[in-house]
Motif scaffolding. Sequence first.
Motif, PDB file in Angstrom:
ATOM      1  N   GLY A 180     -36.291 -43.596  34.127  1.00  0.00           N
ATOM      2  CA  GLY A 180     -36.861 -42.322  34.535  1.00  0.00           C
ATOM      3  C   GLY A 180     -38.331 -42.411  34.921  1.00  0.00           C
ATOM      4  N   ASP A 181     -39.012 -43.498  34.534  1.00  0.00           N
ATOM      5  CA  ASP A 181     -40.410 -43.682  34.971  1.00  0.00           C
ATOM      6  C   ASP A 181     -40.467 -43.695  36.491  1.00  0.00           C
ATOM      7  OD1 ASP A 181     -41.292 -43.858  32.411  1.00  0.00           O
ATOM      8  OD2 ASP A 181     -41.764 -46.020  32.455  1.00  0.00           O
ATOM      9  N   GLU A 182     -41.544 -43.135  37.014  1.00  0.00           N
ATOM     10  CA  GLU A 182     -41.684 -43.137  38.475  1.00  0.00           C
ATOM     11  C   GLU A 182     -43.004 -43.775  38.869  1.00  0.00           C
ATOM     12  OE1 GLU A 182     -40.729 -39.475  40.349  1.00  0.00           O
ATOM     13  OE2 GLU A 182     -38.642 -39.824  39.743  1.00  0.00           O
ATOM     14  N   GLY A 183     -43.045 -44.334  40.067  1.00  0.00           N
ATOM     15  CA  GLY A 183     -44.292 -44.950  40.518  1.00  0.00           C
ATOM     16  C   GLY A 183     -44.160 -45.453  41.938  1.00  0.00           C
ATOM     17  N   LEU A 184     -45.173 -46.229  42.330  1.00  0.00           N
ATOM     18  CA  LEU A 184     -45.197 -46.753  43.696  1.00  0.00           C
ATOM     19  C   LEU A 184     -45.197 -48.270  43.660  1.00  0.00           C
ATOM     20  CD1 LEU A 184     -47.980 -44.440  45.170  1.00  0.00           C
ATOM     21  CD2 LEU A 184     -45.549 -44.408  45.812  1.00  0.00           C
TER      22      LEU A 184
END
Length: 375
Positions: A354-358
């Motif tokens: 569920g972690d989000e990032g680029l």
Amino acid sequence: MTAMLEIKQVGKSYGKQEVLGSVDLSVQAGEIISVLGPSGCGKSTLLQLIAGLQQPDRGEILLRGKLAASRSAMLAPEKRGINMVFQDYALWPHMTVFENIAYGMRRSRQDQAGIKASVAELAALLRLEGLEQRLPPQLSGGQQQRVAIARALATKPDLMLLDEPLSNLDMQLRVEMRTEMAYLFKKLGTTVFHVTHDPEEAFSMADRLVIMREGAIDQIGTPQECWRRPASASAAKLLGAGNRLEVMGRIGGGVSVGEAKLAGVWPGQLAASNAEGPAQLLFRPDAADFQPHVVCTSGEAAESAASLEPAWERNRLPVHVVHSVFEGKGWRVLARTSDGQPLTFLHHRPLAAGDEGLLTISPTDLYLYPILEAN
Ligand code: ADP
Ligand code: MG
């Protein structure tokens, strides 16, 4: 200068199955060539054609400028000045290390004193001293492999053929042996034609790397060239670019994955570099740098950071994390793009589902190929 080995439009079929299409390759004296390709692509068949254990259906094989094999001509294996090391070493189990190494010299009727001196020299070179009276089953895998190399070197062949010479060894020994082998052959100036499915083995041995796929050559270059610019999607995959995304756009310009725009290189033929439409983008898991979305207390800071450069130039791909696995050096993270395509990257700490990032990926690390190309 006459090439040591020339392979000209060589083809081979077994029954209806075409194993080699039309292979062209030449090897200079003293050169180490590594042929890299997946299992079943025809590497061993190519070696057997060079050794004279099989006859080509098409084309010619020349050794030192002289015809050795074609559909109508066939020089006997023992007249080719070639020796071969097989994957399973093929040592004589009932003969001692000494007798195994001396075998070829005995057959060519060298005198006893000369044979003894040569075996001693080879045993020293390959760190087999003290083992001369042992039988192969009394040796470790690495020692057996060194006996096989000593035996092959004993008759001073013009050309050494190595068929997956390290694949029966455990990983640590493989790393050690490939470094030693590369050093030994360079020191002796041996011309080597080596085939393997292991990229690292190919890199550590090769002056020139030949990437094969389904009976044909995909790319020839130095290991560094092939690593940086794999000529096809399958070469890129073989050389560690395990991530493959389907993208839309202009290959020569830039492509989109969901909302993200990415620039990459297209290492294949330039003529098609402006091709429009679906493409495939490949990159290595360790080429991607992950940064989590920062929750900014001041919305202003976030905005100014985002406006510094357009998304295009930052080459950033939004992802959400699915799972992390510990791999010793770090974590391997399974994630998905905003349009649901799976990918993996490496990170220095575990990330939670569920972690989000680029993901930031340099354009020189993104390889683009037309999608029509078979994998
Ligand atoms: P690699 O060494 O790259 O794994 P090979 O040259 O051993 O590939 O085999 C290429 C293809 O040719 C495979 O499909 C294999 O089954 C087939 N093949 C190899 N040798 C023979 C043979 N003697 N008779 C029939 N088919 C063969
Ligand atoms: Mg093989």
